[in-house]
Design a protein around this motif. Structure first.
Motif, mmCIF file in Angstrom:
data_model
loop_
_atom_site.group_PDB
_atom_site.id
_atom_site.type_symbol
_atom_site.label_atom_id
_atom_site.label_comp_id
_atom_site.label_asym_id
_atom_site.label_seq_id
_atom_site.Cartn_x
_atom_site.Cartn_y
_atom_site.Cartn_z
ATOM 1 N N THR A 1 0.809 -1.224 0.000
ATOM 2 C CA THR A 1 0.000 0.000 0.000
ATOM 3 C C THR A 1 0.841 1.272 0.000
ATOM 4 O OG1 THR A 1 -0.123 -0.087 2.425
ATOM 5 C CG2 THR A 1 -1.903 -1.137 1.192
ATOM 6 N N GLY A 2 2.127 1.168 0.270
ATOM 7 C CA GLY A 2 3.009 2.331 0.279
ATOM 8 C C GLY A 2 4.443 1.888 0.464
ATOM 9 N N CYS A 3 5.377 2.773 0.126
ATOM 10 C CA CYS A 3 6.801 2.424 0.144
ATOM 11 C C CYS A 3 7.611 3.657 0.492
ATOM 12 C CB CYS A 3 7.192 1.887 -1.231
ATOM 13 S SG CYS A 3 8.958 1.594 -1.479
ATOM 14 N N SER A 4 8.654 3.507 1.299
ATOM 15 C CA SER A 4 9.515 4.637 1.628
ATOM 16 C C SER A 4 10.961 4.198 1.766
ATOM 17 C CB SER A 4 9.046 5.329 2.920
ATOM 18 O OG SER A 4 9.154 4.456 4.026
ATOM 19 N N PHE A 5 11.870 5.156 1.624
ATOM 20 C CA PHE A 5 13.305 4.907 1.765
ATOM 21 C C PHE A 5 13.995 6.233 2.046
ATOM 22 C CE2 PHE A 5 12.161 5.389 -2.683
ATOM 23 C CZ PHE A 5 12.987 6.431 -3.091
ATOM 24 N N THR A 6 15.247 6.159 2.465
ATOM 25 C CA THR A 6 16.011 7.359 2.798
ATOM 26 C C THR A 6 17.132 7.575 1.788
ATOM 27 O OG1 THR A 6 15.629 6.919 5.143
ATOM 28 C CG2 THR A 6 17.284 8.562 4.609
ATOM 29 N N VAL A 7 17.287 8.819 1.337
ATOM 30 C CA VAL A 7 18.436 9.216 0.527
ATOM 31 C C VAL A 7 19.408 9.903 1.479
ATOM 32 C CG1 VAL A 7 19.223 10.520 -1.477
ATOM 33 C CG2 VAL A 7 16.937 9.511 -1.465
ATOM 34 N N GLN A 8 20.378 9.132 1.983
ATOM 35 C CA GLN A 8 21.323 9.658 2.975
ATOM 36 C C GLN A 8 22.397 10.491 2.293
ATOM 37 O OE1 GLN A 8 21.206 9.590 6.175
ATOM 38 N NE2 GLN A 8 19.944 7.849 6.801
ATOM 39 N N GLY A 9 22.628 11.700 2.807
ATOM 40 C CA GLY A 9 23.627 12.564 2.187
ATOM 41 C C GLY A 9 24.711 13.031 3.133
ATOM 42 N N ALA A 10 24.828 12.374 4.299
ATOM 43 C CA ALA A 10 25.831 12.815 5.272
ATOM 44 C C ALA A 10 27.243 12.479 4.830
ATOM 45 C CB ALA A 10 25.534 12.191 6.635
ATOM 46 N N LYS A 11 27.407 11.314 4.158
ATOM 47 C CA LYS A 11 28.748 10.851 3.807
ATOM 48 C C LYS A 11 28.990 10.758 2.304
ATOM 49 C CE LYS A 11 29.156 8.065 8.025
ATOM 50 N NZ LYS A 11 29.373 6.689 8.565
ATOM 51 N N ALA A 12 27.943 10.623 1.522
ATOM 52 C CA ALA A 12 28.107 10.413 0.085
ATOM 53 C C ALA A 12 26.875 10.919 -0.660
ATOM 54 C CB ALA A 12 28.327 8.933 -0.223
ATOM 55 N N ASP A 13 27.049 11.198 -1.954
ATOM 56 C CA ASP A 13 25.940 11.740 -2.748
ATOM 57 C C ASP A 13 25.376 10.672 -3.690
ATOM 58 O OD1 ASP A 13 28.337 11.834 -4.219
ATOM 59 O OD2 ASP A 13 27.616 13.449 -5.509
ATOM 60 N N TRP A 14 24.856 9.573 -3.094
ATOM 61 C CA TRP A 14 24.161 8.573 -3.874
ATOM 62 C C TRP A 14 22.919 9.193 -4.527
ATOM 63 C CZ3 TRP A 14 26.128 3.605 -4.219
ATOM 64 C CH2 TRP A 14 27.139 3.276 -3.298
ATOM 65 N N ARG A 15 22.575 8.711 -5.707
ATOM 66 C CA ARG A 15 21.391 9.206 -6.415
ATOM 67 C C ARG A 15 20.331 8.107 -6.473
ATOM 68 N NH1 ARG A 15 20.101 12.711 -11.700
ATOM 69 N NH2 ARG A 15 18.575 11.371 -12.717
ATOM 70 N N VAL A 16 19.071 8.509 -6.325
ATOM 71 C CA VAL A 16 17.947 7.589 -6.432
ATOM 72 C C VAL A 16 17.040 8.046 -7.568
ATOM 73 C CG1 VAL A 16 15.891 6.703 -5.304
ATOM 74 C CG2 VAL A 16 18.002 6.915 -4.009
ATOM 75 N N ASP A 17 16.705 7.123 -8.462
ATOM 76 C CA ASP A 17 15.756 7.387 -9.562
ATOM 77 C C ASP A 17 14.509 6.560 -9.286
ATOM 78 O OD1 ASP A 17 17.792 8.870 -10.622
ATOM 79 O OD2 ASP A 17 18.177 7.552 -12.331
ATOM 80 N N LEU A 18 13.377 7.231 -9.146
ATOM 81 C CA LEU A 18 12.123 6.594 -8.772
ATOM 82 C C LEU A 18 11.062 6.875 -9.833
ATOM 83 C CD1 LEU A 18 10.270 5.288 -6.484
ATOM 84 C CD2 LEU A 18 9.846 7.644 -5.755
ATOM 85 N N VAL A 19 10.360 5.830 -10.252
ATOM 86 C CA VAL A 19 9.207 5.977 -11.135
ATOM 87 C C VAL A 19 7.987 5.454 -10.399
ATOM 88 C CG1 VAL A 19 8.163 5.372 -13.352
ATOM 89 C CG2 VAL A 19 10.645 5.703 -13.198
ATOM 90 N N LEU A 20 6.943 6.275 -10.307
ATOM 91 C CA LEU A 20 5.742 5.878 -9.575
ATOM 92 C C LEU A 20 4.874 4.959 -10.429
ATOM 93 C CD1 LEU A 20 6.747 8.457 -8.009
ATOM 94 C CD2 LEU A 20 4.389 8.697 -7.282
#
Length: 236
Positions: free
Chosen positions: A217-236
């Motif tokens: 019914t729903g989904c969540s995650f964290t884009v952590q930026g304290a140590k590195a600049d990982w990128r997340v690409d999300l399509v709904l």
């Protein structure tokens, strides 16, 4: 219509079929602040480049916001949310920032590509169901090992009974050798005992439902930026 003309007619009809874009309510909750130095001190480089790319439907028409902006040291997630809200509203996209929280609600969103870093982070939530695809891409400036966790809420609706609510999560490690393809494969492996998921492409992953038959019914995650600049690409 003759049988000879039928294939041409079918082809012309298929060309008129326009794929319907999936859209939904998206939540992005920014936190943290840009470090004084986003590189080792010897470089003398301050500030952080942030990538925020979002698509949404406005009265059935696709609109896109592309923000690649250099933020000064000390810029907070609350301030970034306020800027994004104003840019969304200028495009007619329904986006509302909760005052002094860094929280941003976006209606009829279709995709989000996000790279933070330099001390800025964000929680991202698909509020109305599972995403169509999710990709995690390596850092470009600062690289550090960390973990990536996906959380979902679930429901089983028995015939004639009340809905049975549930929740689940999976976590994978990210390190300097991780690629989008290896991360996608790791997500599929991590959830295989309780999740039914697939990889729409070699570098993307999506949860479909739970092995128990429960719908997501729903989904969540964290884009952590304290140590590195990982990128997340999300399509709904």
């Amino acid at each position: 219509m003759s049988l000879r003309a039928l294939p041409c007619y079918l082809i012309s009809v298929l060309w008129l079929v326009v794929p319907v874009a999936a859209e939904g309510l998206l939540q992005v909750r920014f936190s943290g602040a840009v470090d004084g130095l986003s590189e080792p001190p010897t470089s003398g480089v301050s500030g952080q480049l942030v990538e925020f790319e979002l698509g949404a439907l406005v009265n059935g028409e696709a609109r896109d916001l592309v923000l690649h902006i250099h933020l000064a040291p000390g810029t907070t997630g609350v301030e970034l949310a306020g800027l994004v809200e104003r840019r969304l509203q200028a495009l007619g996209i329904r986006g509302v920032a909760t005052a002094r929280s860094g929280n941003l609600w976006i209606e009829d969103a279709t995709y989000l590509n996000l790279r933070l870093g330099g001390g800025l982070s964000a929680w991202v939530a698909c509020a109305e169901g599972a995403p169509t695809s999710l990709a995690v891409r390596p850092p470009t400036r600062r690289s550090a090992a960390q973990s990536f966790q996906v959380d979902v809420t679930t429901v089983i609706r028995p015939s004639g009974g009340l809905p049975i609510r549930g929740a689940a999560s999976l976590t994978i490690p990210l390190d300097e050798a991780s690629s989008a393809a290896s991360i996608s494969a790791a997500l599929a492996r991590a959830g295989q005992s309780k999740w039914i998921s697939d990889r729409p492409k070699g570098d993307t992953w999506r949860p479909v439902k739970m092995s128990s038959g429960a719908a997501i019914t729903g989904c969540s995650f964290t884009v952590q930026g304290a140590k590195a600049d990982w990128r997340v690409d999300l399509v709904l």
